[in-house]
Design an enzyme around this catalytic site. Structure first.
Site, PDB file in Angstrom:
ATOM      1  CG  ASN A 210      -0.096  -0.212   2.491  1.00 24.41           C
ATOM      2  OD1 ASN A 210       0.496   0.750   2.895  1.00 24.41           O
ATOM      3  ND2 ASN A 210      -0.509  -1.326   3.234  1.00 24.41           N
ATOM      4  CG  ASP A 279      -6.697  -5.644   5.452  1.00 27.44           C
ATOM      5  OD1 ASP A 279      -7.221  -4.556   4.953  1.00 27.44           O
ATOM      6  OD2 ASP A 279      -6.155  -5.699   6.794  1.00 27.44           O
ATOM      7  CE  LYS A 289      10.211 -11.315 -14.112  1.00 23.23           C
ATOM      8  NZ  LYS A 289      11.003 -10.400 -14.934  1.00 23.23           N
ATOM      9  CG  PHE A 323      -3.291   5.181  13.289  1.00 17.61           C
ATOM     10  CD1 PHE A 323      -2.696   4.914  14.455  1.00 17.61           C
ATOM     11  CD2 PHE A 323      -3.193   6.281  12.625  1.00 17.61           C
ATOM     12  CE1 PHE A 323      -2.012   6.067  15.063  1.00 17.61           C
ATOM     13  CE2 PHE A 323      -2.290   7.335  13.033  1.00 17.61           C
ATOM     14  CZ  PHE A 323      -1.678   7.150  14.552  1.00 17.61           C
ATOM     15  CE  LYS A 337      -8.579  -0.813  12.793  1.00 16.66           C
ATOM     16  NZ  LYS A 337      -7.948  -0.391  11.665  1.00 16.66           N
ATOM     17  CE  LYS A 341     -10.557  -4.875  13.997  1.00 14.71           C
ATOM     18  NZ  LYS A 341     -10.183  -5.798  12.927  1.00 14.71           N
TER      19      LYS A 341
END
Length: 402
Positions: A210, A279, A289, A323, A337, A341
């Site tokens: 990301n 995730d 490869k 976060f 969340k 959590k």
């Protein structure tokens, strides 16, 4: 912490003015010095005499009424406070401030002040969600104003939704938290911080990841070191120089981050999990490869471990801060969340908002607490946001006796 703090309360016209009277009482009882300015509309709901009795100070309603000879009232008031709270703040006042319109005692004084300003909106749910009001709120964010989000519930207009002025007790508590900013020595505390992205390998040259730069987590680690904490920084692949004084554990994948965190979790007093952990990962990772073939290719993914959820299950003495980087429904997902959590605080931001995305030098966050309160911060440098998060962590640790 409110003892002898100077708070200027700006009250604008709406049925929630009665709550401003209760807020005045709460602040005065906590030891604050309170002066009140009322708009003409506010004075139609509750008489200025009420605020005068509660604050034990003159109440100001007219820009041209000078109570002290030789002084300009709105300038004196603008220079006086340690904090300005506008509660309730109507759509009209928010829009005037955003446009720089100074046509009454409230707006004239607020625009002339350099003190920190908090805005506590109160209005009809559809008015609060109107694009013009949202734009004006965003403008005030950019100016550095802070917002105390309105609560959801039954409104005086008969609608049920977001628009109720936050309760006076909660606003007074937030003010107390604000003035605890001088506290926060973290000497002797061990803080575990995670930062950056993770990479989930497809093969030796390709991976899923990301856009996280790690800047937020590194800023937290650096500011924690400055405050005397023993800092353990678990970092995904980034190009930032780590802060001197922190113990850095470099990892690549979500699995590696999971093990690095778990091996240090018991020794931590505060855990701030700002890393953007993947995730999903490829179900099959090749040691060579993968060569191009004619046609499309499908990669089967599997879930990585939910590290934050597991920490929430395992925590005993730790303060746990997570976060939430979202692109829509920020409050809904952040609060979900927070509960699912089992964390003590969620720091949420909309990464599509200018100045709050991955890689930027600034951030715009909202703090969601377990007591149900939410506090939106204006655009700040990531180091300023880091200081604010560490202040929250300190308060949580002090409250829990950790």
């Amino acid at each position: 912490m409110l003892n002898n703090k100077k708070i200027l309360l700006c009250v604008t016209g709406g049925i929630a003015v009665y709550k401003a009277a209760a807020l005045t009482s709460k602040l005065v009882q906590a030891g604050a010095q309170v002066k009140v300015i009322m708009s003409e509309s506010a004075a139609k709901f509750v008489a200025p005499l009420t605020f005068q009795a509660l604050s034990r100070n003159d109440v100001y309603t007219d820009t041209f009424e000078e109570k002290i000879p030789g002084a300009i009232a709105h300038i004196d008031l603008a220079d006086w406070p340690d904090l300005i709270i506008c509660a309730p703040a109507t759509a009209n006042t928010i829009s005037k401030l955003a446009a720089g319109i100074a046509d009454n005692m409230v707006t004239t004084t607020m625009l002339a002040s350099t003190a920190p300003v908090w805005i506590a909106p109160a209005m009809n749910v559809h008015m609060y969600n109107h694009p013009a009001i949202k734009r004006n709120i965003e403008t005030l964010y950019e100016f550095g104003y802070r917002f105390i989000e309105p609560a959801e519930g039954y409104l005086a207009c008969g609608y049920v939704g977001k628009g109720r002025l936050e309760e006076p007790e909660k606003i007074a508590e937030l003010a107390d938290r604000f003035f605890q900013g001088g506290k926060g020595d973290l000497k002797g505390k061990t803080i575990l911080v995670t930062a950056g992205p993770t990479r989930e390998r497809i093969d030796p040259v390709r991976f899923i990841s990301n856009d996280s730069s790690g800047k937020m987590g590194y800023a937290i680690a650096e500011e924690a070191v400055k405050k005397g904490a023993n800092v353990i920084l678990v970092s995904g692949p980034v190009t930032i120089q780590p802060p001197n004084g922190a113990m850095v554990i470099d990892v690549e994948s979500a699995e590696e981050m999971y093990h690095a965190i778990l091996s240090n979790f018991d020794k931590a007093d505060i855990v701030i999990k700002s890393a953007a952990v993947s995730d999903y990962r490829p179900k099959t990772s090749y040691e060579y490869k993968v060569k191009k073939k004619p046609g499309d290719e499908t990669i089967e993914l599997e879930r990585t471990k939910d590290i934050l959820k597991e920490l929430g299950t395992l925590k005993t003495h730790q303060v746990l801060i997570g976060f939430a980087a979202e692109t829509n429904n920020l409050e809904e997902y952040a609060r979900k969340k927070l509960l699912e959590k089992n964390v003590d605080l969620i720091v949420a931001n909309n990464v599509k908002t200018k100045g709050a995305g991955f890689g930027s030098e600034t951030n715009i966050v909202t703090l969601f607490r377990r007591d149900g309160s939410g506090e939106s911060l204006p655009i700040m440098s990531k180091h300023e946001v880091a200081k604010r998060i560490l202040r929250e962590a300190f308060i949580l640790a002090e409250e829990a006796g950790k």
